[in-house]
Enzyme design. Sequence first.
Site, mmCIF file in Angstrom:
data_model
loop_
_atom_site.group_PDB
_atom_site.id
_atom_site.type_symbol
_atom_site.label_atom_id
_atom_site.label_comp_id
_atom_site.label_asym_id
_atom_site.label_seq_id
_atom_site.Cartn_x
_atom_site.Cartn_y
_atom_site.Cartn_z
ATOM 1 N N ASP A 102 14.404 -1.760 0.552
ATOM 2 C CA ASP A 102 15.193 -2.048 1.757
ATOM 3 C C ASP A 102 16.142 -3.210 1.428
ATOM 4 O O ASP A 102 17.232 -2.998 0.911
ATOM 5 C CB ASP A 102 14.214 -2.373 2.896
ATOM 6 C CG ASP A 102 14.885 -2.547 4.250
ATOM 7 O OD1 ASP A 102 16.085 -2.281 4.373
ATOM 8 O OD2 ASP A 102 14.205 -2.955 5.205
ATOM 9 N N GLU A 109 7.758 2.114 -6.251
ATOM 10 C CA GLU A 109 7.875 1.509 -4.923
ATOM 11 C C GLU A 109 8.087 2.604 -3.878
ATOM 12 O O GLU A 109 8.661 3.644 -4.168
ATOM 13 C CB GLU A 109 9.065 0.521 -4.959
ATOM 14 C CG GLU A 109 9.464 -0.111 -3.654
ATOM 15 C CD GLU A 109 8.438 -1.085 -3.090
ATOM 16 O OE1 GLU A 109 7.341 -0.614 -2.735
ATOM 17 O OE2 GLU A 109 8.746 -2.286 -2.939
ATOM 18 N N ASP A 110 7.619 2.371 -2.668
ATOM 19 C CA ASP A 110 7.848 3.361 -1.615
ATOM 20 C C ASP A 110 9.295 3.292 -1.120
ATOM 21 O O ASP A 110 10.038 4.252 -1.224
ATOM 22 C CB ASP A 110 6.843 3.201 -0.454
ATOM 23 C CG ASP A 110 6.793 1.775 0.118
ATOM 24 O OD1 ASP A 110 7.511 0.890 -0.394
ATOM 25 O OD2 ASP A 110 6.043 1.548 1.086
ATOM 26 N N PHE A 163 13.702 3.372 10.335
ATOM 27 C CA PHE A 163 12.365 2.972 9.895
ATOM 28 C C PHE A 163 11.525 4.232 9.697
ATOM 29 O O PHE A 163 11.309 5.010 10.628
ATOM 30 C CB PHE A 163 11.692 2.045 10.913
ATOM 31 C CG PHE A 163 10.465 1.405 10.354
ATOM 32 C CD1 PHE A 163 10.552 0.269 9.567
ATOM 33 C CD2 PHE A 163 9.210 1.967 10.576
ATOM 34 C CE1 PHE A 163 9.419 -0.304 9.008
ATOM 35 C CE2 PHE A 163 8.073 1.395 10.030
ATOM 36 C CZ PHE A 163 8.177 0.262 9.243
ATOM 37 N N ASP A 175 3.686 3.256 6.481
ATOM 38 C CA ASP A 175 3.011 2.965 7.750
ATOM 39 C C ASP A 175 3.914 2.263 8.750
ATOM 40 O O ASP A 175 4.981 1.744 8.411
ATOM 41 C CB ASP A 175 1.804 2.050 7.497
ATOM 42 C CG ASP A 175 2.223 0.599 7.284
ATOM 43 O OD1 ASP A 175 3.128 0.362 6.456
ATOM 44 O OD2 ASP A 175 1.682 -0.284 7.961
ATOM 45 N N LYS A 224 0.807 -1.189 0.000
ATOM 46 C CA LYS A 224 0.000 0.000 0.000
ATOM 47 C C LYS A 224 0.867 1.276 0.000
ATOM 48 O O LYS A 224 0.393 2.366 -0.317
ATOM 49 C CB LYS A 224 -0.879 0.023 1.266
ATOM 50 C CG LYS A 224 -1.830 -1.128 1.408
ATOM 51 C CD LYS A 224 -2.569 -1.018 2.745
ATOM 52 C CE LYS A 224 -3.306 -2.278 3.078
ATOM 53 N NZ LYS A 224 -3.896 -2.193 4.446
ATOM 54 N N GLY A 225 2.127 1.121 0.398
ATOM 55 C CA GLY A 225 2.958 2.281 0.736
ATOM 56 C C GLY A 225 3.152 3.298 -0.365
ATOM 57 O O GLY A 225 3.387 4.471 -0.088
ATOM 58 N N ARG A 234 0.191 6.708 7.785
ATOM 59 C CA ARG A 234 0.233 6.878 6.320
ATOM 60 C C ARG A 234 -0.169 8.282 5.893
ATOM 61 O O ARG A 234 0.261 8.785 4.867
ATOM 62 C CB ARG A 234 -0.708 5.884 5.632
ATOM 63 C CG ARG A 234 -0.271 4.432 5.714
ATOM 64 C CD ARG A 234 -1.088 3.592 4.721
ATOM 65 N NE ARG A 234 -1.027 2.177 5.014
ATOM 66 C CZ ARG A 234 -0.050 1.357 4.625
ATOM 67 N NH1 ARG A 234 0.966 1.819 3.933
ATOM 68 N NH2 ARG A 234 -0.084 0.071 4.930
HETATM 69 P P1 5GP Z 1 12.345 -5.094 0.973
HETATM 70 O O1 5GP Z 1 11.779 -6.307 0.307
HETATM 71 O O2 5GP Z 1 13.110 -4.208 0.004
HETATM 72 O O3 5GP Z 1 13.172 -5.465 2.173
HETATM 73 O O4 5GP Z 1 11.153 -4.304 1.586
HETATM 74 C C1 5GP Z 1 10.374 -3.451 0.833
HETATM 75 C C2 5GP Z 1 9.112 -3.132 1.594
HETATM 76 O O5 5GP Z 1 9.336 -3.132 3.001
HETATM 77 C C3 5GP Z 1 8.638 -1.733 1.278
HETATM 78 O O6 5GP Z 1 7.776 -1.715 0.169
HETATM 79 C C4 5GP Z 1 7.924 -1.343 2.545
HETATM 80 O O7 5GP Z 1 6.598 -1.800 2.499
HETATM 81 C C5 5GP Z 1 8.664 -2.086 3.633
HETATM 82 N N1 5GP Z 1 9.640 -1.224 4.293
HETATM 83 C C6 5GP Z 1 10.990 -1.310 4.244
HETATM 84 N N2 5GP Z 1 11.558 -0.341 4.964
HETATM 85 C C7 5GP Z 1 10.536 0.383 5.482
HETATM 86 C C8 5GP Z 1 10.498 1.560 6.307
HETATM 87 O O8 5GP Z 1 11.496 2.162 6.715
HETATM 88 N N3 5GP Z 1 9.264 2.017 6.621
HETATM 89 C C9 5GP Z 1 8.115 1.414 6.194
HETATM 90 N N4 5GP Z 1 6.967 1.966 6.562
HETATM 91 N N5 5GP Z 1 8.126 0.323 5.394
HETATM 92 C C10 5GP Z 1 9.332 -0.181 5.045
#
Ligand code: 5GP
Length: 190
Positions: free
Chosen positions: A118, A114-115, A167, A174, A58-59, A180
């Site tokens: 990570d 993508e938001d 974070f 969120d 949703k981000g 959000r």
């Molecule tokens: P990844 O697969 O790259 O580890 O994670 C991506 C997803 O993790 C993002 O789309 C998001 O939903 C969540 N995420 C990673 N870091 C953060 C953060 O700092 N804050 C929030 N709210 N979500 C995060």
Amino acid sequence: MVYAYFFTSFDITAEFLIMPELIPVFTKDEIKSMVLSIAEKISSDYQSGEIILIGVLKGAFIFLSDLIRHLTIPVAIDFVGTSSYESGTSSSGDIRLTKEVSVDLKHKDVIIVEDIVDTGLTLTYLIDYIKSFGPRSVKICALIDKQERREADIRIDYPCYSINKGFLVGYGLDFNENYRGLSGIYQLKF
Ligand code: 5GP
């Protein structure tokens, strides 16, 4: 936590009230000019045709909705849903699709919006998924490139902000479905 989220529905005063729990990282105005500059870059790179933006729910929903209003080229949108964080701030590493694409991507120029990137595992999964529909090209636009925990080798074609760790919440992001609606981006204090 419940008390703080209650106030986020209101105005700038509400954001001030919850400042003791949140560290400001990017302001509403900084985000606005960054989104405008990324939209100008995308518009200039795709002058010859329509693009399809795929927002990752949703981000990315606020980021995508602001982005398309600054594009000067024809654009279609769709969303995919993924889930990896069951709750809290640690990735389970187990990526699941919670919403599939619903538009035809064959021979289309696609940008995944993508938001936060990570570990990069979500995007790695999504790039393979989107490519399975036979698009002409797939590029990545990410609001935040968070580098400390990166596991996958991901090229972000349109990065907005780069941070090392922390974070973040706000502007669509969120923590357990809270925050959000904040217009800025904040680091959550634990
Ligand atoms: P990844 O697969 O790259 O580890 O994670 C991506 C997803 O993790 C993002 O789309 C998001 O939903 C969540 N995420 C990673 N870091 C953060 C953060 O700092 N804050 C929030 N709210 N979500 C995060």
